[in-house]
Write a protein that holds these residues in place. Sequence first.
Motif, PDB file in Angstrom:
ATOM      1  N   HIS A 190      99.397   7.286  75.858  1.00 16.10           N
ATOM      2  CA  HIS A 190      99.810   6.947  77.595  1.00 16.10           C
ATOM      3  C   HIS A 190      98.912   6.171  78.070  1.00 16.10           C
ATOM      4  CE1 HIS A 190     102.763   9.910  75.339  1.00 16.10           C
ATOM      5  NE2 HIS A 190     103.397   9.067  76.327  1.00 16.10           N
ATOM      6  N   GLY A 191      97.804   5.124  77.526  1.00 16.41           N
ATOM      7  CA  GLY A 191      96.802   4.562  78.362  1.00 16.41           C
ATOM      8  C   GLY A 191      96.013   5.643  78.880  1.00 16.41           C
ATOM      9  N   ILE A 192      95.011   6.880  78.396  1.00 13.63           N
ATOM     10  CA  ILE A 192      94.106   7.502  78.617  1.00 13.63           C
ATOM     11  C   ILE A 192      93.336   6.129  77.195  1.00 13.63           C
ATOM     12  CG2 ILE A 192      92.546   9.433  78.256  1.00 13.63           C
ATOM     13  CD1 ILE A 192      94.646   9.825  81.171  1.00 13.63           C
ATOM     14  N   ASP A 193      92.086   5.679  77.576  1.00 14.55           N
ATOM     15  CA  ASP A 193      90.501   5.433  76.652  1.00 14.55           C
ATOM     16  C   ASP A 193      90.676   6.773  76.363  1.00 14.55           C
ATOM     17  OD1 ASP A 193      88.810   4.000  75.349  1.00 14.55           O
ATOM     18  OD2 ASP A 193      87.535   3.916  77.682  1.00 14.55           O
ATOM     19  N   THR A 194      90.232   6.631  74.643  1.00 18.71           N
ATOM     20  CA  THR A 194      89.807   7.877  73.845  1.00 18.71           C
ATOM     21  C   THR A 194      89.292   7.240  72.271  1.00 18.71           C
ATOM     22  OG1 THR A 194      91.636   6.193  72.358  1.00 18.71           O
ATOM     23  CG2 THR A 194      91.509   8.713  73.474  1.00 18.71           C
ATOM     24  N   ALA A 195      88.867   5.840  73.007  1.00 17.48           N
ATOM     25  CA  ALA A 195      87.816   4.905  72.226  1.00 17.48           C
ATOM     26  C   ALA A 195      86.180   6.358  72.127  1.00 17.48           C
ATOM     27  CB  ALA A 195      87.449   3.777  73.080  1.00 17.48           C
TER      28      ALA A 195
ATOM     29  N   SER B 127      84.637   6.410  76.172  1.00 16.11           N
ATOM     30  CA  SER B 127      85.193   6.588  77.147  1.00 16.11           C
ATOM     31  C   SER B 127      84.233   7.541  78.117  1.00 16.11           C
ATOM     32  CB  SER B 127      86.060   7.181  76.635  1.00 16.11           C
ATOM     33  OG  SER B 127      87.078   7.354  77.469  1.00 16.11           O
ATOM     34  N   SER B 128      84.635   7.013  79.293  1.00 16.22           N
ATOM     35  CA  SER B 128      83.918   7.749  80.441  1.00 16.22           C
ATOM     36  C   SER B 128      85.645   8.630  81.348  1.00 16.22           C
ATOM     37  CB  SER B 128      83.638   6.627  81.341  1.00 16.22           C
ATOM     38  OG  SER B 128      84.996   5.924  82.018  1.00 16.22           O
ATOM     39  N   GLN B 129      86.590   8.561  80.241  1.00 15.61           N
ATOM     40  CA  GLN B 129      88.041   8.980  80.851  1.00 15.61           C
ATOM     41  C   GLN B 129      88.074  10.417  80.269  1.00 15.61           C
ATOM     42  OE1 GLN B 129      90.996   6.391  80.399  1.00 15.61           O
ATOM     43  NE2 GLN B 129      92.148   8.090  82.636  1.00 15.61           N
ATOM     44  N   LEU B 130      87.423  10.895  79.185  1.00 18.37           N
ATOM     45  CA  LEU B 130      87.317  11.567  78.202  1.00 18.37           C
ATOM     46  C   LEU B 130      86.162  12.277  77.759  1.00 18.37           C
ATOM     47  CD1 LEU B 130      90.055  12.939  76.376  1.00 18.37           C
ATOM     48  CD2 LEU B 130      89.459  11.850  73.859  1.00 18.37           C
TER      49      LEU B 130
END
Length: 159
Positions: free
Chosen positions: A42-47, A50-53
Amino acid sequence: MASFEGTFTGASGLRIAIVVARFNDLVTGKLLSGCLDCLGRHGIDTAATSSQLDIAWVPGSFEIPLVAQRLAASGRYQVVITLGAVIRGDTPHFDVVVAEVSKGVAAVGRSTGVPVIFGVLTTDTMQQALERAGIKSNLGWNYGLQALEMGSLMAALPG
Ligand code: INI
């Protein structure tokens, strides 16, 4: 009349923290995999970069509220997901842990204003927990969706 609804797209501004219990990690690891799969699709950066998670591991579900509180209060995340598995088995510990983690997680959401997703399975047996963590379906996926919905809903609401 205003009508407010969350969305299921991982908006670029959305930052998510996941708190996972190591206790029963056969189950919680699978919940985490399902959750990350959902968020990634759904478009979240899960690497790993990542700075999103961000992901925080705690010893058991009892410790989830404390760490969720710290993360929610940091101002860095729009939503916190909690993942745990409390299995009744033979232990009376079950009722204590379930009461603390469920009330604790709800309190964190209310006190910080940051939605906290309750992804703690409470089952009688390991078999039931595994069924909810991938053998039949993986509720980690649902918790990911609910995080996207609540994160975006809270951002859309006034106040
Ligand atoms: N923690 C769990 O996450 N699940 C359980 O089923 C469980 N049981 O049954 O005891 C459990 N106990 C550990 C607890 O969460 C704490 O980590 C421990 O008491 C230290 O504070």
